[in-house]
Scaffold this motif. Structure first.
Motif, PDB file in Angstrom:
ATOM      1  N   LEU A 224       0.745  -1.323  -0.079  1.00 12.70           N
ATOM      2  CA  LEU A 224      -0.158  -0.196  -0.156  1.00 12.70           C
ATOM      3  C   LEU A 224       0.844   1.372   0.308  1.00 12.70           C
ATOM      4  O   LEU A 224       0.354   2.521  -0.419  1.00 12.70           O
ATOM      5  CB  LEU A 224      -0.991   0.638   1.303  1.00 12.70           C
ATOM      6  N   ASN A 225       2.195   1.341   0.802  1.00 10.78           N
ATOM      7  CA  ASN A 225       2.959   2.459   0.995  1.00 10.78           C
ATOM      8  C   ASN A 225       3.789   2.885  -0.657  1.00 10.78           C
ATOM      9  O   ASN A 225       3.225   3.607  -0.605  1.00 10.78           O
ATOM     10  CB  ASN A 225       4.084   2.599   1.665  1.00 10.78           C
ATOM     11  N   LEU A 226       4.063   1.494  -1.602  1.00 10.25           N
ATOM     12  CA  LEU A 226       4.731   2.242  -2.300  1.00 10.25           C
ATOM     13  C   LEU A 226       4.084   2.351  -3.222  1.00 10.25           C
ATOM     14  O   LEU A 226       4.322   2.651  -4.116  1.00 10.25           O
ATOM     15  CB  LEU A 226       5.908   0.367  -2.609  1.00 10.25           C
ATOM     16  N   PHE A 227       2.444   1.760  -3.761  1.00  9.44           N
ATOM     17  CA  PHE A 227       1.199   2.081  -4.539  1.00  9.44           C
ATOM     18  C   PHE A 227       1.890   3.422  -4.223  1.00  9.44           C
ATOM     19  O   PHE A 227       1.572   4.101  -5.123  1.00  9.44           O
ATOM     20  CB  PHE A 227      -0.079   1.060  -4.801  1.00  9.44           C
ATOM     21  N   ALA A 228       0.835   3.903  -3.035  1.00  8.36           N
ATOM     22  CA  ALA A 228       0.933   5.202  -2.600  1.00  8.36           C
ATOM     23  C   ALA A 228       2.189   5.702  -3.372  1.00  8.36           C
ATOM     24  O   ALA A 228       2.157   6.660  -4.199  1.00  8.36           O
ATOM     25  CB  ALA A 228       0.466   5.577  -1.147  1.00  8.36           C
ATOM     26  N   GLN A 229       3.364   5.965  -2.958  1.00  2.98           N
ATOM     27  CA  GLN A 229       4.788   6.662  -3.338  1.00  2.98           C
ATOM     28  C   GLN A 229       4.833   6.573  -4.385  1.00  2.98           C
ATOM     29  O   GLN A 229       5.373   7.807  -5.270  1.00  2.98           O
ATOM     30  CB  GLN A 229       5.627   5.929  -2.285  1.00  2.98           C
ATOM     31  N   LYS A 230       5.340   5.483  -5.328  1.00  7.61           N
ATOM     32  CA  LYS A 230       5.265   4.919  -6.676  1.00  7.61           C
ATOM     33  C   LYS A 230       4.467   5.072  -7.638  1.00  7.61           C
ATOM     34  O   LYS A 230       5.009   4.777  -8.567  1.00  7.61           O
ATOM     35  CB  LYS A 230       6.240   3.785  -6.486  1.00  7.61           C
ATOM     36  N   GLY A 231       3.201   4.703  -7.558  1.00  7.88           N
ATOM     37  CA  GLY A 231       2.693   4.387  -8.465  1.00  7.88           C
ATOM     38  C   GLY A 231       2.404   2.626  -8.472  1.00  7.88           C
ATOM     39  O   GLY A 231       3.761   1.930  -7.908  1.00  7.88           O
ATOM     40  N   TYR A 232       1.193   2.495  -8.362  1.00  5.41           N
ATOM     41  CA  TYR A 232       1.200   1.375  -8.541  1.00  5.41           C
ATOM     42  C   TYR A 232       1.857   0.100  -9.918  1.00  5.41           C
ATOM     43  O   TYR A 232       2.750  -0.731  -9.753  1.00  5.41           O
ATOM     44  CB  TYR A 232      -0.754   0.170  -9.056  1.00  5.41           C
TER      45      TYR A 232
ATOM     46  N   GLN B  88      -1.182  -7.911  -8.393  1.00  5.21           N
ATOM     47  CA  GLN B  88      -2.107  -7.733  -8.482  1.00  5.21           C
ATOM     48  C   GLN B  88      -3.524  -8.380  -7.620  1.00  5.21           C
ATOM     49  O   GLN B  88      -4.087  -8.048  -7.603  1.00  5.21           O
ATOM     50  CB  GLN B  88      -2.781  -8.090 -10.325  1.00  5.21           C
ATOM     51  N   SER B  89      -2.495  -9.250  -7.290  1.00  3.31           N
ATOM     52  CA  SER B  89      -3.382 -10.235  -6.045  1.00  3.31           C
ATOM     53  C   SER B  89      -3.486  -9.068  -4.725  1.00  3.31           C
ATOM     54  O   SER B  89      -4.445  -9.351  -3.959  1.00  3.31           O
ATOM     55  CB  SER B  89      -3.447 -11.557  -6.052  1.00  3.31           C
ATOM     56  N   ILE B  90      -2.317  -8.733  -4.816  1.00  2.63           N
ATOM     57  CA  ILE B  90      -1.739  -7.959  -3.459  1.00  2.63           C
ATOM     58  C   ILE B  90      -2.775  -6.761  -3.637  1.00  2.63           C
ATOM     59  O   ILE B  90      -3.241  -6.570  -2.328  1.00  2.63           O
ATOM     60  CB  ILE B  90      -0.625  -7.191  -3.316  1.00  2.63           C
ATOM     61  N   LEU B  91      -2.897  -6.129  -4.629  1.00  4.62           N
ATOM     62  CA  LEU B  91      -3.851  -4.967  -4.885  1.00  4.62           C
ATOM     63  C   LEU B  91      -5.401  -5.501  -4.427  1.00  4.62           C
ATOM     64  O   LEU B  91      -6.101  -4.955  -3.621  1.00  4.62           O
ATOM     65  CB  LEU B  91      -3.556  -4.305  -6.613  1.00  4.62           C
ATOM     66  N   GLU B  92      -5.438  -6.562  -5.204  1.00  4.46           N
ATOM     67  CA  GLU B  92      -7.143  -6.648  -5.942  1.00  4.46           C
ATOM     68  C   GLU B  92      -7.659  -7.079  -3.397  1.00  4.46           C
ATOM     69  O   GLU B  92      -8.715  -6.848  -3.033  1.00  4.46           O
ATOM     70  CB  GLU B  92      -7.370  -7.761  -6.005  1.00  4.46           C
ATOM     71  N   SER B  93      -6.400  -7.673  -2.394  1.00  5.58           N
ATOM     72  CA  SER B  93      -6.613  -7.861  -1.159  1.00  5.58           C
ATOM     73  C   SER B  93      -6.899  -6.744  -0.330  1.00  5.58           C
ATOM     74  O   SER B  93      -7.859  -6.773   0.343  1.00  5.58           O
ATOM     75  CB  SER B  93      -5.194  -8.509  -0.858  1.00  5.58           C
ATOM     76  N   LEU B  94      -6.377  -6.005  -1.085  1.00  7.54           N
ATOM     77  CA  LEU B  94      -5.983  -4.242   0.528  1.00  7.54           C
ATOM     78  C   LEU B  94      -7.285  -3.936  -0.414  1.00  7.54           C
ATOM     79  O   LEU B  94      -8.201  -3.101   0.160  1.00  7.54           O
ATOM     80  CB  LEU B  94      -5.607  -3.493  -0.771  1.00  7.54           C
ATOM     81  N   ILE B  95      -7.609  -4.090  -2.440  1.00  9.36           N
ATOM     82  CA  ILE B  95      -9.624  -3.164  -2.176  1.00  9.36           C
ATOM     83  C   ILE B  95     -10.666  -4.328  -1.571  1.00  9.36           C
ATOM     84  O   ILE B  95     -11.282  -3.619  -1.455  1.00  9.36           O
ATOM     85  CB  ILE B  95      -9.717  -3.603  -3.913  1.00  9.36           C
TER      86      ILE B  95
ATOM     87  N   LYS C  45     -13.609  -3.389 -12.164  1.00  7.59           N
ATOM     88  CA  LYS C  45     -13.653  -4.367 -12.318  1.00  7.59           C
ATOM     89  C   LYS C  45     -14.566  -5.731 -10.723  1.00  7.59           C
ATOM     90  O   LYS C  45     -14.813  -6.354 -10.921  1.00  7.59           O
ATOM     91  CB  LYS C  45     -12.675  -4.981 -12.935  1.00  7.59           C
ATOM     92  N   TYR C  46     -13.640  -5.161  -9.802  1.00  8.95           N
ATOM     93  CA  TYR C  46     -13.601  -5.581  -8.605  1.00  8.95           C
ATOM     94  C   TYR C  46     -14.628  -5.272  -8.122  1.00  8.95           C
ATOM     95  O   TYR C  46     -15.226  -6.192  -7.310  1.00  8.95           O
ATOM     96  CB  TYR C  46     -12.608  -5.723  -7.864  1.00  8.95           C
TER      97      TYR C  46
ATOM     98  N   ILE D  56       6.362 -13.594  -0.938  1.00  5.38           N
ATOM     99  CA  ILE D  56       5.228 -13.065  -1.271  1.00  5.38           C
ATOM    100  C   ILE D  56       4.148 -13.604  -2.193  1.00  5.38           C
ATOM    101  O   ILE D  56       2.901 -13.717  -1.986  1.00  5.38           O
ATOM    102  CB  ILE D  56       5.662 -12.012  -1.605  1.00  5.38           C
ATOM    103  N   TYR D  57       4.697 -14.939  -2.799  1.00 11.30           N
ATOM    104  CA  TYR D  57       4.090 -15.702  -3.833  1.00 11.30           C
ATOM    105  C   TYR D  57       3.371 -16.722  -2.504  1.00 11.30           C
ATOM    106  O   TYR D  57       3.305 -17.601  -3.642  1.00 11.30           O
ATOM    107  CB  TYR D  57       5.328 -16.358  -4.930  1.00 11.30           C
TER     108      TYR D  57
END
Length: 173
Positions: free
Chosen positions: A24-32, A59-66, A126-127, A51-52
Motif C-alpha cells: 500500500l505504501n509503495l503503491f501510493a509513493q511510486k504508483g502501482y 494484482q492479487s495484493i492490490l485486490e486484497s487491499l481493495i 472490475k472488482y 510473497i508468492y
C-alpha cells in the motif's frame, strides 16, 4: 504441539499484513504500475518467493487491499442484511465510516492516492462493480423513502458532500 501451530499461524498472519502494508505504501509513493513484487519484498525485509506464498501476483495484493477497504468501508451498511437501509443503519454506517477514518487516516490517505491511479481504477472498477451497484440501489431506495421524487438529486449531493468531507479530513494529515 498446539502452541507451535498457533505461533506459526500468528507469524503467517503478520507476514500477510506486512506485505499488504508495504505494498500500500509503495503503491501510493511510486504508483502501482511502477512498483514491483521484488521492491515490495525488499522493503518488507522478506524474499520475493515468500510473497508468492501469500499472493499469486502484484494484482492479487492490490485486490486484497481493495477487498479489505470495501469490507471496512461497508461493514455496517445493511447491518441486519434485510436488503433495506433504515435510518438507524444509515447513521450507524456514517458514524462507523468516520470512526474508521479517524482511527487510521494515513491508511485512508494512502488508499485514496492509489485509488486515483488509472491502472488501479480499472482494477477497482472490475472488482467492485457488482458490490457498488447493490450499495447504490440500497442508498437510492433509502433516499426515495426520505426525499421522494427528489431522491436522485439528494443522493448526488450527499455523495459529493461525503466524499468532500472525507478528502478534506484525510488531506489534513
Amino acid at each position: 504441539m498446539n502452541k507451535k501451530i498457533t505461533k506459526s499461524s500468528e507469524i503467517k498472519q503478520k507476514k500477510f499484513i506486512l506485505i499488504k502494508e508495504v505494498a500500500l505504501n509503495l503503491f501510493a509513493q511510486k504508483g502501482y504500475a511502477h512498483t514491483s513484487v521484488a521492491e515490495i519484498a525488499a522493503k518488507a525485509g522478506i524474499s520475493k518467493g515468500l510473497i508468492y506464498t501469500y499472493f499469486n501476483s502484484k494484482q492479487s495484493i492490490l485486490e486484497s487491499l481493495i477487498s479489505d477497504f470495501i469490507k471496512m468501508s461497508y461493514e455496517n451498511f445493511d447491518a441486519n442484511n434485510d436488503g433495506v437501509i433504515n435510518t438507524e443503519e444509515f447513521f450507524i454506517f456514517l458514524e462507523t465510516s468516520f470512526s474508521n477514518i479517524q482511527q487510521n487516516p494515513s491508511h485512508w490517505k494512502l488508499f485514496t492516492i492509489i485509488g486515483l491511479q488509472t491502472e488501479v481504477m480499472d482494477i477497482m472498477k472490475k472488482y467492485s462493480d457488482d458490490f457498488s451497484k447493490e450499495v447504490e440501489k440500497l442508498l437510492y431506495n433509502f433516499f426515495v423513502q426520505h426525499f421522494g421524487n427528489d431522491a436522485f438529486n439528494e443522493l448526488v449531493m450527499f455523495s459529493i458532500l461525503l466524499k468532500g468531507a472525507i478528502l478534506a479530513y484525510i488531506a489534513s494529515f
